[in-house]
Design a protein around this motif. Structure first.
Motif, mmCIF file in Angstrom:
data_model
loop_
_atom_site.group_PDB
_atom_site.id
_atom_site.type_symbol
_atom_site.label_atom_id
_atom_site.label_comp_id
_atom_site.label_asym_id
_atom_site.label_seq_id
_atom_site.Cartn_x
_atom_site.Cartn_y
_atom_site.Cartn_z
ATOM 1 N N THR C 85 -2.356 -2.617 9.904
ATOM 2 C CA THR C 85 -2.801 -2.180 11.227
ATOM 3 C C THR C 85 -3.014 -0.674 11.290
ATOM 4 O O THR C 85 -3.995 -0.193 11.862
ATOM 5 N N GLU C 86 -2.122 0.089 10.648
ATOM 6 C CA GLU C 86 -2.274 1.544 10.702
ATOM 7 C C GLU C 86 -2.879 2.127 9.427
ATOM 8 O O GLU C 86 -2.990 3.350 9.277
ATOM 9 N N SER C 87 -3.273 1.231 8.496
ATOM 10 C CA SER C 87 -3.943 1.662 7.265
ATOM 11 C C SER C 87 -3.185 2.736 6.496
ATOM 12 O O SER C 87 -3.753 3.776 6.141
ATOM 13 N N HIS C 88 -1.910 2.554 6.261
ATOM 14 C CA HIS C 88 -1.227 3.464 5.349
ATOM 15 C C HIS C 88 -0.131 2.702 4.621
ATOM 16 O O HIS C 88 0.268 1.616 5.015
ATOM 17 N N TRP C 89 0.339 3.304 3.513
ATOM 18 C CA TRP C 89 1.409 2.690 2.751
ATOM 19 C C TRP C 89 2.690 2.718 3.570
ATOM 20 O O TRP C 89 2.973 3.695 4.253
#
Lengths: 277, 277, 277, 277
Positions: C85-89
């Motif tokens: 959803t937040e596009s990060h690791w």
């Protein structure tokens, strides 16, 4: 330190140590090589042990003197680490030098214990020496922040000798008694000693004009000069080794020995290579 | 140096040295492997020692010639180190090259002493060689300040061969007579020699246009070119090794030998691995 | 981690491991040295194997606990790698620590297999340990992007201990049972442990003012402090070694032994050097 | 290359090579360990030599195919090095890859010569392998100028495996047949192979969005990912080793053997450590 004598003093110590070691290992090697013609009279196991004990005591003594001198002479920190009123560390340089001496003191103490009692494995003295030199180089490595180019460079060159010596001492843990490694260690000690003197002359010239610490030609000259110091150190060790060998042989020749011994020597000569390694 | 011939000359020396060593060690290895079928006629211990003495003398001689040439030819410093009138160091480049020759000269001198007298441990000649190569690399390392990208790069690549060779020579102190290390050292010597020629062609092209010393494509090409030089050096050493092996075997076959010897050879063949290491 | 307890916890583990190893290897070394006066009663081969199995199990257990703790405690990633959803690791730090634990867990598991079955070569446990430490250092190496000077420095100092330990463990693959290397490994483990505590105190002081992370004097002090931790670790290992040696000898003296054994001891004393190496 | 398949192809080669080697060395180690219960039926010296010859031929064949493919497929340089009309080097990338294949081809050729004839010392095949890997890493090292952060990073990580493998192969020159080093080499080969695939997926994702090549979080993730690949490679090698050991033992159990052999096995078990090293 930051003065001429502050570099000349440790330099002299390393010079003396290097020359002493070169003599000691040359004598022992000559003794081992000429064992069958009675050389053990010159250097028996007991006398070797005694020599090691004296050497260790001297190292330990001068390390303690060095620590005390750094702490109390020339406005040292007097074992006070943090200046609370002014909120800064007290004389970090002196503390760093004390730390260097501490590790050489530890090496001396451990060596003393090893050779007086049977408590610890023999190879530990070389490991302690390796750690002491490694620690010296380690502290120098983070010692150079914000100095001028030539100042940094002359200290970096010193690191070659220091880390090289740490490595050689560590290899001696596994190859104890290898004369090649022992003489290499002597050479690097003398190199270190004479280079301390050179640093003193370059950074704090006792007479004559100051060096331009930002001139790249000086960097190149100093690098080359380091090679000459190495050549000089090699020369000193060679002369010592040769002199000691000659003296041992001439003293052995003046005394009678058994015929058997003589024959054995000649026999073993072609295979001396294996013995040395 | 700074000229084509200034790079071609040391390059030629290293090429000759590499080829000479490859031949010498191949011959000795073939002699050792075929010992039991009478190969000692081809290369006895006495002849090996003679070869070493001649080699050492030649190295010593050319080192002295090199030092004198650097000092007196082409406006050299004539052993004057500091120009007092103009307040700068005199011809630092020539002095650096003299210093490099000095260490090879020392290696030659020590090797000469080792093989003529019994004064020093045998493995010392390899240590001196290692130090000579290390010193060469050490001086090159601080030699490159302020040059253009490609100039720095071709000299940095040279350091791989030089330090590699110093390391291999140092390992030979502990693994003397290991044919793998000996041939590796020959390969790196030839690589060094042919790369000196390459540097001459790249930086001072005797004909054709100059190279763009700031083009990154040239850096990439030159890197790849170094690999080719390595492959070429490996090829030269392989051919030499193979030729010498064949010649030794064919000469041994033409002469009668004892039956016992033959049997032993066949027996030991599967275990030759241990012998080589 | 990023907290005081987050550094104190692994620090405590390494401290315990270092002390445990120092005791274990000292005991075994004392057993080996006094073999001929019946020391095998104190530490037989079977009991040694049992000890190894228990140790491996404990390492394996705590590694699994560590992984689970990193994943589930304190808002861990709960084995979710990517936040779509937040596009990060997701919580890369926790994942990195889990990976470090994973490798120690693997080392424990392999060691367990080696000492319970005969399936794998014995030296593999040291290789796995070397890989586990190397992996820890490798992850720390690329862990420090964009932090302040002192923060980077204290973690870099840690790398000396970690990579040093990886190297020593790798050397033990070839020199298994060398007491010098074993004690060196213990020392570096304790150094690592106590340094983790130090990092906690420097970066997240539980009381008192915060450190100025950009002051170069702090960097110099911290470097010196690292040397003191090393000296402290050496002291701890020495005391442990000495205590264990004394206990073993005193327990052996209280029991009768064969005359033959006594004689053998005296005979072998001068050559103990070879045995140790 | 610069494409997904351009990284997947060499990756697959290294994966196959790593798995093949793991199987081969496991089999030979199991054979050596069970020698006295008749394991030589499974892998005699003659069959070992045949295997080596086949392996070398396959390596040589694929190296030649690789060189030709790089030169002629996909607008390769067709052995034209310099584009005179446009004054630039022709397809330097393809030439670099050809050079890498060339050195693996040389290693294969030399290995073929060693195992078909008696011309060269056995340990040379490991040296050639070490040089081939070193050359691969050397070319990669100067391959990365001007790329983005993540691109440089993934290739730098590859260098750990490549130079590590070169080092291990070089150590095998001196410790031939050491199963620990052999399995470590297999692990690093598989790591290299699977990492080539990973590079393909990261830089040229066959599906899904492109990676942000400048995000530092991606760098951290990729570093951790490298550790996982290493763990995966270790797992693969372990499974292979275990499977081969079990198969060898079960096949030996199904056949009768001499009583003497059995007794010997039990006797030698406690000393198996020495044998392995």
């Amino acid at each position: 330190m930051g003065s001429f004598s502050g570099h000349a003093l440790p330099g002299s110590f390393f010079l003396v140590a290097g020359i002493w070691w070169a003599g000691k290992y040359s004598l022992w090697h000559a003794t081992r090589r000429n064992k069958n013609i009675g050389s053990t009279r010159l250097s028996s196991r007991a006398s070797q042990r005694l020599l090691e004990i004296i050497e260790s005591s001297v190292i330990l003594f001068f390390s303690i003197v060095g620590i005390l001198a750094e702490q109390f002479i020339a406005n040292g920190p007097k074992f006070q680490l943090y200046n609370v009123t002014e909120s800064h560390w007290q004389d970090l340089m002196n503390w760093q030098h004390s730390t260097m001496y501490l590790f050489f003191g530890l090496a001396g103490a451990v060596s003393l214990i090893i050779h007086t009692t049977e408590a610890a494995p023999l190879a530990l003295d070389r490991l302690m020496l390796a750690i002491a030199f490694f620690n010296e180089g380690f502290l120098f490595l983070f010692h150079l922040h914000g100095r001028t180019m030539l100042d940094v460079h002359v200290h970096q060159l010193l690191l070659f000798a220091i880390f090289g010596e740490a490595l050689v001492a560590f290899m001696e843990v596994f190859h104890r008694g290898n004369i090649i490694l022992e003489l290499l260690r002597c050479t690097l000690t003398i190199l270190q000693g004479s280079w301390f003197w050179e640093i003193g002359f370059v950074l704090y010239p006792p007479s004559g004009p100051l060096w331009d610490l930002k001139d790249h030609n000086n960097v190149m000259f100093v690098t080359m000069c380091y090679s000459w110091h190495l050549a000089f150190a090699m020369l000193v060790v060679s002369v010592l080794y040769y002199t000691v060998s000659c003296v041992v042989r001439s003293r052995l020749k003046r005394t009678p020995r058994m015929e058997m011994g003589l024959l054995k020597t000649r026999e073993r000569d072609p295979e001396s290579e294996d013995e040395i390694l």
